[in-house]
Design a protein around this motif. Structure first.
Motif, short mmCIF file in Angstrom:
data_model
loop_
_atom_site.label_atom_id
_atom_site.label_comp_id
_atom_site.label_asym_id
_atom_site.label_seq_id
_atom_site.Cartn_x
_atom_site.Cartn_y
_atom_site.Cartn_z
N MET A 102 0.85 -1.21 0.02
CA MET A 102 -0.05 -0.12 0.02
C MET A 102 0.84 1.10 0.06
SD MET A 102 -2.80 1.10 2.77
CE MET A 102 -4.16 1.85 2.17
N THR A 103 0.60 2.21 -0.67
CA THR A 103 1.20 3.59 -0.89
C THR A 103 1.04 4.22 0.17
OG1 THR A 103 1.14 3.53 -3.40
CG2 THR A 103 1.77 5.59 -2.38
N ARG A 104 2.02 4.98 0.85
CA ARG A 104 1.89 5.67 1.96
C ARG A 104 1.87 7.05 1.71
NH1 ARG A 104 4.75 2.05 6.41
NH2 ARG A 104 3.73 0.15 6.00
N GLU A 105 0.78 7.87 2.25
CA GLU A 105 0.66 9.22 2.10
C GLU A 105 1.36 10.13 2.89
OE1 GLU A 105 -3.24 10.75 3.18
OE2 GLU A 105 -3.54 11.52 1.25
N THR A 106 2.31 11.20 2.24
CA THR A 106 3.04 12.05 3.05
C THR A 106 2.11 13.05 3.59
OG1 THR A 106 3.52 13.33 1.32
CG2 THR A 106 5.02 11.70 1.52
N GLU A 107 2.61 13.87 4.51
CA GLU A 107 1.83 15.04 4.91
C GLU A 107 1.37 16.10 3.88
OE1 GLU A 107 1.66 18.28 8.42
OE2 GLU A 107 3.24 16.89 8.39
N LYS A 108 2.39 16.12 3.28
CA LYS A 108 2.22 17.10 2.12
C LYS A 108 1.08 16.43 1.20
CE LYS A 108 4.57 19.73 -1.89
NZ LYS A 108 5.96 19.95 -2.19
N GLN A 109 1.22 15.27 0.70
CA GLN A 109 0.03 14.74 0.01
C GLN A 109 -1.34 14.65 0.47
OE1 GLN A 109 2.23 10.92 -0.33
NE2 GLN A 109 2.78 11.36 -2.70
N ARG A 110 -1.26 14.28 1.83
CA ARG A 110 -2.78 14.73 2.46
C ARG A 110 -3.04 16.09 2.32
NH1 ARG A 110 -2.16 13.23 8.35
NH2 ARG A 110 -0.70 12.09 7.41
N TRP A 111 -2.44 17.12 2.60
CA TRP A 111 -2.79 18.54 2.31
C TRP A 111 -3.44 18.63 1.11
CZ3 TRP A 111 -4.66 21.03 6.54
CH2 TRP A 111 -3.97 20.77 7.52
N GLN A 112 -2.60 18.16 -0.01
CA GLN A 112 -3.29 18.42 -1.43
C GLN A 112 -4.41 17.55 -1.88
OE1 GLN A 112 -1.93 20.26 -4.01
NE2 GLN A 112 -3.67 19.53 -4.99
N ARG A 113 -4.42 16.34 -1.16
CA ARG A 113 -5.91 15.66 -1.28
C ARG A 113 -6.92 16.21 -0.54
NH1 ARG A 113 -7.97 12.48 2.46
NH2 ARG A 113 -5.94 11.96 3.29
N ASN A 114 -6.88 16.81 0.56
CA ASN A 114 -7.67 17.60 1.36
C ASN A 114 -8.10 18.74 0.78
OD1 ASN A 114 -7.49 15.88 3.69
ND2 ASN A 114 -6.10 17.33 4.91
N PHE A 115 -6.94 19.65 -0.19
CA PHE A 115 -7.47 20.71 -0.86
C PHE A 115 -8.24 20.40 -1.99
CE2 PHE A 115 -6.21 24.01 -4.10
CZ PHE A 115 -6.88 25.03 -3.48
N THR A 116 -7.60 19.22 -2.95
CA THR A 116 -8.61 18.63 -3.91
C THR A 116 -10.09 18.30 -3.56
OG1 THR A 116 -6.68 18.05 -4.89
CG2 THR A 116 -8.63 17.14 -5.85
N GLU A 120 -1.89 5.15 11.25
CA GLU A 120 -0.52 4.27 11.65
C GLU A 120 0.24 3.88 10.20
OE1 GLU A 120 -2.18 0.84 13.45
OE2 GLU A 120 -2.91 2.34 15.43
N GLU A 121 -0.78 3.77 9.10
CA GLU A 121 0.02 3.23 7.96
C GLU A 121 0.79 4.62 7.29
OE1 GLU A 121 -3.12 1.79 5.52
OE2 GLU A 121 -3.38 0.00 6.87
N THR A 122 0.34 5.79 7.40
CA THR A 122 0.97 6.96 6.86
C THR A 122 2.34 7.15 7.60
OG1 THR A 122 -1.37 7.84 6.39
CG2 THR A 122 0.76 9.52 6.38
N MET A 123 3.19 7.37 6.80
CA MET A 123 4.64 7.73 7.30
C MET A 123 4.87 9.30 7.05
SD MET A 123 6.87 4.34 5.93
CE MET A 123 8.32 4.92 6.71
N SER A 124 5.52 9.75 8.11
CA SER A 124 6.02 11.11 8.06
C SER A 124 7.01 11.22 6.82
CB SER A 124 6.35 11.72 9.04
OG SER A 124 7.53 11.18 9.59
N GLU A 125 7.28 12.23 6.35
CA GLU A 125 8.40 12.51 5.33
C GLU A 125 9.70 12.03 5.77
OE1 GLU A 125 8.37 16.15 2.76
OE2 GLU A 125 6.27 16.10 3.08
N ALA A 126 9.90 12.43 7.10
CA ALA A 126 11.32 12.02 7.76
C ALA A 126 11.34 10.40 7.66
CB ALA A 126 11.23 12.79 9.04
N GLU A 127 10.18 9.73 8.07
CA GLU A 127 10.44 8.41 8.33
C GLU A 127 10.70 7.49 6.94
OE1 GLU A 127 6.18 7.89 10.08
OE2 GLU A 127 7.35 7.54 11.95
N GLN A 128 9.89 8.48 5.93
CA GLN A 128 10.26 7.73 4.70
C GLN A 128 11.65 7.99 4.20
OE1 GLN A 128 7.14 9.25 1.91
NE2 GLN A 128 5.57 8.20 3.00
N ARG A 129 12.13 9.16 4.77
CA ARG A 129 13.71 9.34 4.08
C ARG A 129 14.59 8.46 4.87
NH1 ARG A 129 12.00 14.86 4.04
NH2 ARG A 129 12.58 15.09 6.24
N ALA A 130 14.18 8.12 6.27
CA ALA A 130 15.06 7.24 7.06
C ALA A 130 14.95 5.84 6.50
CB ALA A 130 14.54 7.37 8.64
#
Length: 171
Positions: free
Chosen positions: A1-15, A159-169
């Motif tokens: 499953m693709t995990r949504e970043t915080e930036k992607q979540r804000w973009q989805r909320n705006f859409t 729980e499934e959504t990782m922060s951008e920092a977690e994804q970089r790590a």
């Protein structure tokens, strides 16, 4: 499953917000256009003072609703490419809520205007009150009662959504 970043979540909320505003915008613009033409139609000269006052309330409420519902677009233009999507979503939510409140006033006032013109005033008041209750039931009552639907799913999503920092790590 693709995990949504915080930036992607804000973009989805705006859409999602823009999709909701498109529906509301069409309705309020049609009502506003109708109200703008009403004084130029035959028979408007027969309205009494109460009906004229009701018309003004409906017209101004429709104008306010139109301004508020369209304002997130102007706000987006002003903040374009500044990375302020969270602020834009919060502002858009507030404006959409205010726009719906004015749209409720415009709709109920319009119903009151027309029913008072064709029916006895007590009947017009009853029908307008029923209209207000009907709108409030679906626009406020049911959403408020059902606001906790899917809380379990949101917790799972968080729980499934990782922060951008977690994804970089993790990369």
């Amino acid at each position: 499953m693709t995990r949504e970043t915080e930036k992607q979540r804000w973009q989805r909320n705006f859409t999602d917000l823009l999709q909701e505003l498109r529906v509301a915008q069409t309705g309020v613009q049609i009502l506003f256009a109708f109200l703008l033409t009403l004084p130029f139609s035959t028979g408007f000269e027969d309205v009494n003072e109460f009906q004229k006052d009701t018309y003004i309330v409906a017209l101004l409420a429709a104008a306010a609703a139109t301004a508020l519902i369209i304002s997130p677009v102007a706000f987006h233009r002003a903040l374009f490419r500044q990375g302020r999507k969270p602020e834009l979503v919060r502002f858009g939510h507030a404006m959409a809520t205010g726009g719906l409140a004015f749209m409720l006033i415009a709709m109920v006032s319009s119903v009151l205007l027309i029913t008072d013109f064709v029916l006895p005033r007590p009947v017009a008041f009853v029908l307008s009150a029923v209209t207000a209750i009907w709108f409030l039931t679906f626009w406020a009552g049911l959403p408020f009662l059902r606001r906790n639907w899917g809380d379990d799913e949101e917790e799972d999503d968080e729980e499934e959504t990782m922060s951008e920092a977690e994804q970089r790590a993790a990369a």
